[in-house]
Design a protein around this motif. Structure first.
Motif, PDB file in Angstrom:
ATOM      1  N   ARG A   1     127.426 -11.508  73.453  1.00 32.77           N
ATOM      2  CA  ARG A   1     128.123 -10.606  72.527  1.00 32.77           C
ATOM      3  C   ARG A   1     129.631 -10.721  72.729  1.00 32.77           C
ATOM      4  O   ARG A   1     130.098 -11.080  73.827  1.00 32.77           O
ATOM      5  N   PHE A   2     130.365 -10.408  71.662  1.00 30.16           N
ATOM      6  CA  PHE A   2     131.827 -10.393  71.733  1.00 30.16           C
ATOM      7  C   PHE A   2     132.313  -8.966  71.798  1.00 30.16           C
ATOM      8  O   PHE A   2     131.899  -8.126  70.981  1.00 30.16           O
TER       9      PHE A   2
ATOM     10  N   MET B   1     148.264 -12.428  63.575  1.00 27.51           N
ATOM     11  CA  MET B   1     146.993 -13.131  63.375  1.00 27.51           C
ATOM     12  C   MET B   1     146.126 -13.071  64.642  1.00 27.51           C
ATOM     13  O   MET B   1     146.617 -13.386  65.733  1.00 27.51           O
ATOM     14  N   PRO B   2     144.851 -12.657  64.540  1.00 28.71           N
ATOM     15  CA  PRO B   2     143.994 -12.608  65.735  1.00 28.71           C
ATOM     16  C   PRO B   2     143.836 -13.994  66.361  1.00 28.71           C
ATOM     17  O   PRO B   2     143.739 -14.998  65.656  1.00 28.71           O
ATOM     18  N   LYS B   3     143.804 -14.030  67.688  1.00 28.01           N
ATOM     19  CA  LYS B   3     143.640 -15.278  68.437  1.00 28.01           C
ATOM     20  C   LYS B   3     142.325 -15.197  69.218  1.00 28.01           C
ATOM     21  O   LYS B   3     141.868 -14.086  69.538  1.00 28.01           O
ATOM     22  N   PRO B   4     141.745 -16.362  69.575  1.00 26.93           N
ATOM     23  CA  PRO B   4     140.490 -16.325  70.338  1.00 26.93           C
ATOM     24  C   PRO B   4     140.590 -15.453  71.587  1.00 26.93           C
ATOM     25  O   PRO B   4     139.648 -14.744  71.939  1.00 26.93           O
ATOM     26  N   GLY B   5     141.737 -15.439  72.261  1.00 27.04           N
ATOM     27  CA  GLY B   5     141.900 -14.660  73.486  1.00 27.04           C
ATOM     28  C   GLY B   5     141.880 -13.153  73.272  1.00 27.04           C
ATOM     29  O   GLY B   5     141.808 -12.382  74.242  1.00 27.04           O
ATOM     30  N   ASP B   6     141.951 -12.722  72.027  1.00 29.50           N
ATOM     31  CA  ASP B   6     141.875 -11.282  71.747  1.00 29.50           C
ATOM     32  C   ASP B   6     140.436 -10.772  71.853  1.00 29.50           C
ATOM     33  O   ASP B   6     140.192  -9.565  71.773  1.00 29.50           O
ATOM     34  N   PHE B   7     139.484 -11.712  72.001  1.00 29.29           N
ATOM     35  CA  PHE B   7     138.064 -11.354  72.085  1.00 29.29           C
ATOM     36  C   PHE B   7     137.491 -11.938  73.373  1.00 29.29           C
ATOM     37  O   PHE B   7     137.963 -12.962  73.871  1.00 29.29           O
ATOM     38  N   ARG B   8     136.438 -11.303  73.902  1.00 28.68           N
ATOM     39  CA  ARG B   8     135.802 -11.798  75.135  1.00 28.68           C
ATOM     40  C   ARG B   8     134.303 -11.944  74.900  1.00 28.68           C
ATOM     41  O   ARG B   8     133.638 -10.999  74.465  1.00 28.68           O
ATOM     42  N   LEU B   9     133.796 -13.156  75.182  1.00 27.59           N
ATOM     43  CA  LEU B   9     132.369 -13.428  75.011  1.00 27.59           C
ATOM     44  C   LEU B   9     131.668 -13.054  76.322  1.00 27.59           C
ATOM     45  O   LEU B   9     132.036 -13.562  77.389  1.00 27.59           O
ATOM     46  N   GLU B  10     130.664 -12.177  76.239  1.00 26.05           N
ATOM     47  CA  GLU B  10     129.956 -11.712  77.438  1.00 26.05           C
ATOM     48  C   GLU B  10     128.474 -12.079  77.346  1.00 26.05           C
ATOM     49  O   GLU B  10     127.912 -12.148  76.252  1.00 26.05           O
ATOM     50  N   THR B  11     127.872 -12.279  78.516  1.00 26.24           N
ATOM     51  CA  THR B  11     126.424 -12.465  78.584  1.00 26.24           C
ATOM     52  C   THR B  11     125.830 -11.176  79.141  1.00 26.24           C
ATOM     53  O   THR B  11     126.309 -10.660  80.144  1.00 26.24           O
ATOM     54  N   VAL B  12     124.817 -10.662  78.461  1.00 23.66           N
ATOM     55  CA  VAL B  12     124.207  -9.386  78.866  1.00 23.66           C
ATOM     56  C   VAL B  12     122.688  -9.549  78.872  1.00 23.66           C
ATOM     57  O   VAL B  12     122.157 -10.472  78.242  1.00 23.66           O
ATOM     58  N   PRO B  13     121.963  -8.667  79.592  1.00 16.95           N
ATOM     59  CA  PRO B  13     120.503  -8.757  79.559  1.00 16.95           C
ATOM     60  C   PRO B  13     119.989  -8.562  78.133  1.00 16.95           C
ATOM     61  O   PRO B  13     120.591  -7.822  77.346  1.00 16.95           O
ATOM     62  N   MET B  14     118.891  -9.232  77.829  1.00 16.64           N
ATOM     63  CA  MET B  14     118.302  -9.077  76.492  1.00 16.64           C
ATOM     64  C   MET B  14     117.959  -7.605  76.258  1.00 16.64           C
ATOM     65  O   MET B  14     117.301  -6.973  77.088  1.00 16.64           O
ATOM     66  N   PRO B  15     118.439  -7.024  75.148  1.00 12.59           N
ATOM     67  CA  PRO B  15     118.116  -5.612  74.896  1.00 12.59           C
ATOM     68  C   PRO B  15     116.611  -5.413  74.656  1.00 12.59           C
ATOM     69  O   PRO B  15     115.933  -6.330  74.201  1.00 12.59           O
ATOM     70  N   GLU B  16     116.150  -4.224  74.975  1.00 11.06           N
ATOM     71  CA  GLU B  16     114.727  -3.866  74.758  1.00 11.06           C
ATOM     72  C   GLU B  16     114.675  -2.859  73.618  1.00 11.06           C
ATOM     73  O   GLU B  16     115.347  -1.822  73.687  1.00 11.06           O
ATOM     74  N   PRO B  17     113.914  -3.125  72.579  1.00 14.74           N
ATOM     75  CA  PRO B  17     113.828  -2.140  71.498  1.00 14.74           C
ATOM     76  C   PRO B  17     113.066  -0.900  71.935  1.00 14.74           C
ATOM     77  O   PRO B  17     111.984  -1.004  72.500  1.00 14.74           O
ATOM     78  N   ARG B  18     113.667   0.265  71.689  1.00 14.33           N
ATOM     79  CA  ARG B  18     112.976   1.530  71.989  1.00 14.33           C
ATOM     80  C   ARG B  18     112.143   1.943  70.785  1.00 14.33           C
ATOM     81  O   ARG B  18     112.104   1.221  69.780  1.00 14.33           O
TER      82      ARG B  18
END
Ligand code: NAP
Length: 346
Positions: free
Chosen positions: A11-12, A21-38
């Motif tokens: 996710r970003f 103008m937005p630059k790529p560095g204005d956003f951070r790509l993160e890895t997170v555990p797969m969400p579980e649907p409630r």
């Protein structure tokens, strides 16, 4: 729960508020555990992320019609995806859906926020475009706000874009004379040769936009569908007719202005008075109760070959920031999508 949902998701989040103008560095790509649907939720694997100009406003920190995105927050956005697991009645693995999923590869979404798609109607990506929010915008802002009549001259800016291309074609169906304003020869050729607009003005190529518009719209402007604001709109306003109708749909020319930077231009109120013209702001959400009406009519027009559409694709979630910058400077050609995952329907 149906199906499994192990693994990781990407996710970003917003890293910093862009300056200009937005630059790529204005956003951070993160890895997170797969969400579980409630209970009541479905796990969605994103296929197409929609990239839209409004996203620039959400990350600006300036109060607007919707809650903004703060640094550290998930980046907002509509997306089309496939249900891979479900705890919600009415949704099962393999269903295609669209909703406010955000810039991410997977999300556990409340079923009530998802719209189930019919992949036999049109490619599922169109739920981000002509059969989605931009299509709804074109339909209601043109028909309800501008009330075009046969023979009217309708001018639309950002004419080859997600909203503009649909506006011009609906106006043509209604018997109007349509003039598109777009940046570049290819975009202008597309709206006239492929979409059937009567004329187009390449605002990036002409020296005198007013003269070029006058040549393209010699009887003046009855309806102006404003997607851009700024100098283009200032020029169109000098050529409005008696009882012209102007809808302010977007002001993209100022979206990258710095906080506090005034968007200055000529004073136009007297032109409105003299012409007894109407100018009205528009927000597509105000029409959400009527989306089914617009979706059905646009789907019919597509089936009949009366509405065509052009989509633009960028591959990979990691390229979403660049796709946003592309839309904000006109590097897109048609409705911008980011391909996040495999589309099994294509
Ligand atoms: N009010 C609402 O509810 C609502 C809903 C949807 C969209 N909108 C607005 O509608 C407008 C169009 O959105 P869209 O999704 O259809 O985007 P789009 O037209 O597909 O893409 C944006 C286009 O804007 C043009 N543009 C960019 N910077 C510009 C500038 N400085 N001056 C003039 N034109 C510029 C570019 O086209 P050219 O290359 O032709 O310049 C670019 O391709 C936007 O202003 C958006 O915010 C409003």
């Amino acid at each position: 729960m149906s199906s499994s949902s192990a693994g990781e998701a990407r996710r970003f989040v917003l890293a910093a508020r862009p300056q200009g103008m937005p630059k790529p560095g204005d956003f951070r790509l993160e890895t997170v555990p797969m969400p579980e649907p409630r209970h009541g939720e479905a796990l969605v694997r994103v296929i197409y992320l929609s990239i839209d100009p409004y996203m620039r406003g959400r990350i600006s920190g300036i109060a607007s019609y919707a809650k903004g995105v703060d640094p550290g927050d998930l980046m907002v956005g509509g997306a089309v995806g496939e249900v891979v697991a479900s705890n919600a009645p009415g949704l099962k693995p393999g269903d295609f859906v669209e909703g406010p999923i955000g810039w991410r590869s997977h999300a556990a979404m409340p079923a009530g926020l998802l719209r189930k798609l019919d992949p036999s109607l049109a490619p599922i990506s169109t739920a981000n475009g002509v059969l989605g929010m931009p299509g709804m915008t074109a339909y209601f802002a043109l028909l309800d706000v501008c009330e075009p009549r046969p023979g009217d001259t309708v001018v639309v800016s950002a004419a080859s874009g997600a909203v503009g291309q649909v506006v011009g074609q609906i106006a043509r169906i209604g018997g109007c004379r349509v003039v598109g304003i777009a940046g570049g020869a290819k975009k202008c050729a597309y709206v006239t040769e492929e979409l059937g607009f009567d004329a187009a003005v390449d605002y990036k190529a002409v020296n005198d936009l007013g003269a070029a518009l006058k040549a393209a719209a010699p009887r003046g402007v009855d309806v102006y569908f404003d997607n851009v604001g700024g100098e283009i709109s200032d020029t169109v306003m000098t050529q409005i007719n008696l009882r012209a109708r102007i809808v302010v749909c977007g002001t993209i020319s100022s979206y990258n202005n710095l906080p506090g930077q005034a968007d200055v231009g000529p004073r136009q109120l007297r032109r409105l008075l003299v012409n007894r013209a109407r100018i009205q702001g528009f927000l597509v959400w105000d029409f959400n109760q009527r989306y089914p009406e617009a979706l059905a009519r646009i789907a019919d027009w597509i089936k009949e070959g009366r509405i065509k559409y052009r989509e633009d694709f960028v591959d990979g979630l990691e390229n979403a920031p660049d796709a946003l910058a592309a839309v904000l400077c006109g590097r897109n050609f048609g409705k911008m999508n980011v391909r996040v995952g495999h589309d099994p329907t294509r």
